[in-house]
Design a protein around this motif. Structure first.
Motif, PDB file in Angstrom:
ATOM      1  N   VAL A   1      41.173  50.477  16.955  1.00  0.00           N
ATOM      2  CA  VAL A   1      40.524  51.568  16.231  1.00  0.00           C
ATOM      3  C   VAL A   1      39.988  50.978  14.930  1.00  0.00           C
ATOM      4  CG1 VAL A   1      40.787  53.835  15.191  1.00  0.00           C
ATOM      5  CG2 VAL A   1      42.135  53.231  17.219  1.00  0.00           C
ATOM      6  N   ILE A   2      38.674  50.881  14.842  1.00  0.00           N
ATOM      7  CA  ILE A   2      38.014  50.246  13.703  1.00  0.00           C
ATOM      8  C   ILE A   2      37.434  51.347  12.817  1.00  0.00           C
ATOM      9  CG2 ILE A   2      36.192  48.659  12.976  1.00  0.00           C
ATOM     10  CD1 ILE A   2      36.405  47.341  15.749  1.00  0.00           C
ATOM     11  N   SER A   3      37.909  51.404  11.591  1.00  0.00           N
ATOM     12  CA  SER A   3      37.444  52.412  10.642  1.00  0.00           C
ATOM     13  C   SER A   3      36.384  51.819   9.728  1.00  0.00           C
ATOM     14  CB  SER A   3      38.620  52.925   9.806  1.00  0.00           C
ATOM     15  OG  SER A   3      38.175  53.778   8.772  1.00  0.00           O
ATOM     16  N   THR A   4      35.243  52.518   9.600  1.00  0.00           N
ATOM     17  CA  THR A   4      34.167  52.100   8.707  1.00  0.00           C
ATOM     18  C   THR A   4      33.666  53.309   7.937  1.00  0.00           C
ATOM     19  OG1 THR A   4      32.185  52.540  10.049  1.00  0.00           O
ATOM     20  CG2 THR A   4      33.442  50.554  10.592  1.00  0.00           C
ATOM     21  N   ASP A   5      32.860  53.083   6.930  1.00  0.00           N
ATOM     22  CA  ASP A   5      32.276  54.195   6.179  1.00  0.00           C
ATOM     23  C   ASP A   5      31.287  54.985   7.021  1.00  0.00           C
ATOM     24  OD1 ASP A   5      33.743  53.587   3.927  1.00  0.00           O
ATOM     25  OD2 ASP A   5      32.172  52.386   2.990  1.00  0.00           O
ATOM     26  N   PHE A   6      30.831  54.408   8.134  1.00  0.00           N
ATOM     27  CA  PHE A   6      29.879  55.071   9.023  1.00  0.00           C
ATOM     28  C   PHE A   6      30.589  55.895  10.090  1.00  0.00           C
ATOM     29  CE2 PHE A   6      27.080  52.329   6.886  1.00  0.00           C
ATOM     30  CZ  PHE A   6      25.763  52.595   7.220  1.00  0.00           C
ATOM     31  N   GLY A   7      31.890  55.682  10.237  1.00  0.00           N
ATOM     32  CA  GLY A   7      32.640  56.368  11.271  1.00  0.00           C
ATOM     33  C   GLY A   7      33.598  55.423  11.967  1.00  0.00           C
TER      34      GLY A   7
ATOM     35  N   PHE B   1      41.265  41.855   9.259  1.00  0.00           N
ATOM     36  CA  PHE B   1      39.941  42.463   9.335  1.00  0.00           C
ATOM     37  C   PHE B   1      39.727  43.583   8.317  1.00  0.00           C
ATOM     38  CE2 PHE B   1      40.638  40.856  13.722  1.00  0.00           C
ATOM     39  CZ  PHE B   1      39.593  39.946  13.771  1.00  0.00           C
ATOM     40  N   ASN B   2      40.776  43.993   7.643  1.00  0.00           N
ATOM     41  CA  ASN B   2      40.641  45.071   6.667  1.00  0.00           C
ATOM     42  C   ASN B   2      39.750  44.634   5.506  1.00  0.00           C
ATOM     43  OD1 ASN B   2      42.473  46.284   8.343  1.00  0.00           O
ATOM     44  ND2 ASN B   2      44.166  46.273   6.889  1.00  0.00           N
ATOM     45  N   ASP B   3      38.809  45.502   5.137  1.00  0.00           N
ATOM     46  CA  ASP B   3      37.852  45.227   4.054  1.00  0.00           C
ATOM     47  C   ASP B   3      37.032  43.968   4.334  1.00  0.00           C
ATOM     48  OD1 ASP B   3      38.807  47.442   2.503  1.00  0.00           O
ATOM     49  OD2 ASP B   3      40.518  46.203   1.910  1.00  0.00           O
ATOM     50  N   ARG B   4      36.773  43.719   5.599  1.00  0.00           N
ATOM     51  CA  ARG B   4      36.004  42.530   5.999  1.00  0.00           C
ATOM     52  C   ARG B   4      34.523  42.869   6.068  1.00  0.00           C
ATOM     53  NH1 ARG B   4      37.827  37.686   5.374  1.00  0.00           N
ATOM     54  NH2 ARG B   4      39.862  38.636   5.864  1.00  0.00           N
ATOM     55  N   ALA B   5      33.695  41.975   5.574  1.00  0.00           N
ATOM     56  CA  ALA B   5      32.250  42.211   5.529  1.00  0.00           C
ATOM     57  C   ALA B   5      31.649  42.314   6.927  1.00  0.00           C
ATOM     58  CB  ALA B   5      31.565  41.094   4.753  1.00  0.00           C
ATOM     59  N   VAL B   6      30.647  43.160   7.054  1.00  0.00           N
ATOM     60  CA  VAL B   6      29.849  43.301   8.268  1.00  0.00           C
ATOM     61  C   VAL B   6      28.435  42.853   7.940  1.00  0.00           C
ATOM     62  CG1 VAL B   6      28.892  44.929   9.947  1.00  0.00           C
ATOM     63  CG2 VAL B   6      31.245  45.210   9.133  1.00  0.00           C
TER      64      VAL B   6
ATOM     65  N   ILE C   1      27.854  41.725  13.227  1.00  0.00           N
ATOM     66  CA  ILE C   1      28.748  40.574  13.132  1.00  0.00           C
ATOM     67  C   ILE C   1      29.802  40.822  12.062  1.00  0.00           C
ATOM     68  CG2 ILE C   1      28.895  38.104  12.574  1.00  0.00           C
ATOM     69  CD1 ILE C   1      25.984  37.851  13.511  1.00  0.00           C
ATOM     70  N   SER C   2      31.047  40.456  12.350  1.00  0.00           N
ATOM     71  CA  SER C   2      32.103  40.540  11.351  1.00  0.00           C
ATOM     72  C   SER C   2      33.180  39.503  11.696  1.00  0.00           C
ATOM     73  CB  SER C   2      32.709  41.950  11.294  1.00  0.00           C
ATOM     74  OG  SER C   2      33.545  42.085  10.166  1.00  0.00           O
ATOM     75  N   GLY C   3      34.230  39.499  10.899  1.00  0.00           N
ATOM     76  CA  GLY C   3      35.353  38.599  11.160  1.00  0.00           C
ATOM     77  C   GLY C   3      35.266  37.256  10.491  1.00  0.00           C
ATOM     78  N   SER C   4      34.210  37.032   9.694  1.00  0.00           N
ATOM     79  CA  SER C   4      34.095  35.744   9.017  1.00  0.00           C
ATOM     80  C   SER C   4      35.048  35.695   7.828  1.00  0.00           C
ATOM     81  CB  SER C   4      32.664  35.527   8.530  1.00  0.00           C
ATOM     82  OG  SER C   4      32.565  34.313   7.809  1.00  0.00           O
ATOM     83  N   SER C   5      35.549  34.492   7.541  1.00  0.00           N
ATOM     84  CA  SER C   5      36.457  34.334   6.408  1.00  0.00           C
ATOM     85  C   SER C   5      35.722  34.047   5.114  1.00  0.00           C
ATOM     86  CB  SER C   5      37.461  33.210   6.687  1.00  0.00           C
ATOM     87  OG  SER C   5      36.784  31.993   6.970  1.00  0.00           O
ATOM     88  N   ASP C   6      34.383  33.967   5.174  1.00  0.00           N
ATOM     89  CA  ASP C   6      33.590  33.826   3.949  1.00  0.00           C
ATOM     90  C   ASP C   6      32.301  34.620   4.090  1.00  0.00           C
ATOM     91  OD1 ASP C   6      31.887  32.371   5.559  1.00  0.00           O
ATOM     92  OD2 ASP C   6      32.126  30.478   4.490  1.00  0.00           O
TER      93      ASP C   6
ATOM     94  N   THR D   1      31.279  47.194   5.358  1.00  0.00           N
ATOM     95  CA  THR D   1      32.573  46.586   5.637  1.00  0.00           C
ATOM     96  C   THR D   1      33.308  47.327   6.742  1.00  0.00           C
ATOM     97  OG1 THR D   1      33.743  47.929   3.996  1.00  0.00           O
ATOM     98  CG2 THR D   1      32.877  45.809   3.248  1.00  0.00           C
ATOM     99  N   ILE D   2      34.239  46.598   7.351  1.00  0.00           N
ATOM    100  CA  ILE D   2      35.270  47.221   8.175  1.00  0.00           C
ATOM    101  C   ILE D   2      36.391  47.591   7.230  1.00  0.00           C
ATOM    102  CG2 ILE D   2      37.077  46.742   9.864  1.00  0.00           C
ATOM    103  CD1 ILE D   2      35.081  45.013  11.376  1.00  0.00           C
ATOM    104  N   ASN D   3      36.774  48.848   7.211  1.00  0.00           N
ATOM    105  CA  ASN D   3      37.832  49.275   6.296  1.00  0.00           C
ATOM    106  C   ASN D   3      39.210  48.870   6.805  1.00  0.00           C
ATOM    107  OD1 ASN D   3      35.869  50.443   4.649  1.00  0.00           O
ATOM    108  ND2 ASN D   3      36.023  52.425   5.666  1.00  0.00           N
ATOM    109  N   THR D   4      39.507  49.259   8.033  1.00  0.00           N
ATOM    110  CA  THR D   4      40.788  48.904   8.652  1.00  0.00           C
ATOM    111  C   THR D   4      40.601  48.733  10.150  1.00  0.00           C
ATOM    112  OG1 THR D   4      41.410  51.228   9.013  1.00  0.00           O
ATOM    113  CG2 THR D   4      42.137  50.200   6.940  1.00  0.00           C
TER     114      THR D   4
END
Length: 238
Positions: free
Chosen positions: A49-55, A82-87, A102-107, A220-223
């Protein structure tokens, strides 16, 4: 585009340049390809369950086909990686004309990730039972090795010329029909390890892609939470 050199689920290769001979094609008979992404959800299977500001986005996993990729994602999700991870959008990592998230990058570059599979990148896990239809979630492995980086295929109707092209390349008929019905990115077929599929919230994925394509920043991915699918309490559908 990278050349496909290995299939884990069968012993033949596909190329958009033309058909295989009959003997070469037999092991890739479409009747032996199970389109797992379209199978009904099973009670108790893991759901992200991926929470974002878009839904909210929900996706299922395919540990039988991509065990390392699934294990890596689930482990990192439970750690809160993945929490607060950039998209981000493609940014040269993939074809910029195709709708992907795309997400999951460490930078911030999108070019680095982490692995909990022995502490090092893991090998590709290409399966003929998993394809780049809309909502497919794949490992972003730019060196044929995977880590925490992943991309989600946005909604995109596959044009008739491309359907004709993959038919000429002897793709199984059920795969061609899946692309015709659900859309997707045939360009990436059997190139990247598909390990999950969006089962709810594809409109959220598409909204985020549209925002990125029109100059949106700071997505971002929130959680990310891993839950067990409950048919009585969940509304996720494949």
């Amino acid at each position: 585009m990278r050349a496909v050199s290995l299939l884990t689920a069968c012993s033949v290769m596909l190329s958009l340049s033309g058909c295989m001979t009959q003997d070469e094609l037999l092991p890739f008979d479409g009747s032996r390809v199970t389109l797992l992404q379209l199978a009904p959800l099973i009670e108790g299977e893991d759901i992200a369950v991926i929470s974002t500001d878009f839904g909210e986005i929900r996706m299922r996993f395919f540990p039988s086909e991509a065990p390392n990729a699934v294990n890596n994602f689930v482990t990192l999700a439970r750690e809160g990686f993945f929490n607060d991870r950039a998209v981000i959008g493609p940014r040269g990592l993939l074809a910029s004309s195709l709708p992907v998230l795309i997400s999951g990058s460490s930078d911030d570059s999108g070019k680095k990730g982490v692995s909990r599979v022995g502490g090092k990148p893991f090998k590709q896990e290409i399966s003929a039972n998993l394809w780049q239809i809309t909502g497919a979630v794949s490992v972003l492995d730019d060196t044929d090795k995977g880590d925490s980086r992943f991309f989600i295929a946005g909604s995109r109707p596959v044009p008739e010329w491309q359907l004709d092209e993959i038919e000429a390349a002897c793709y199984p008929q059920n795969v061609i029909e899946a692309y015709r019905t659900y859309g997707g990115l045939p360009e990436y077929s059997l190139e990247y390890s598909v390990f999950a599929q969006v089962v709810q919230g594809q409109e959220v994925v598409d909204g985020m892609i549209e925002s990125l394509q029109t100059g949106g920043k700071g997505l971002t991915i929130n959680t990310v939470e891993i839950i067990s699918y409950d048919p009585d309490g969940d509304t996720a559908d494949p």
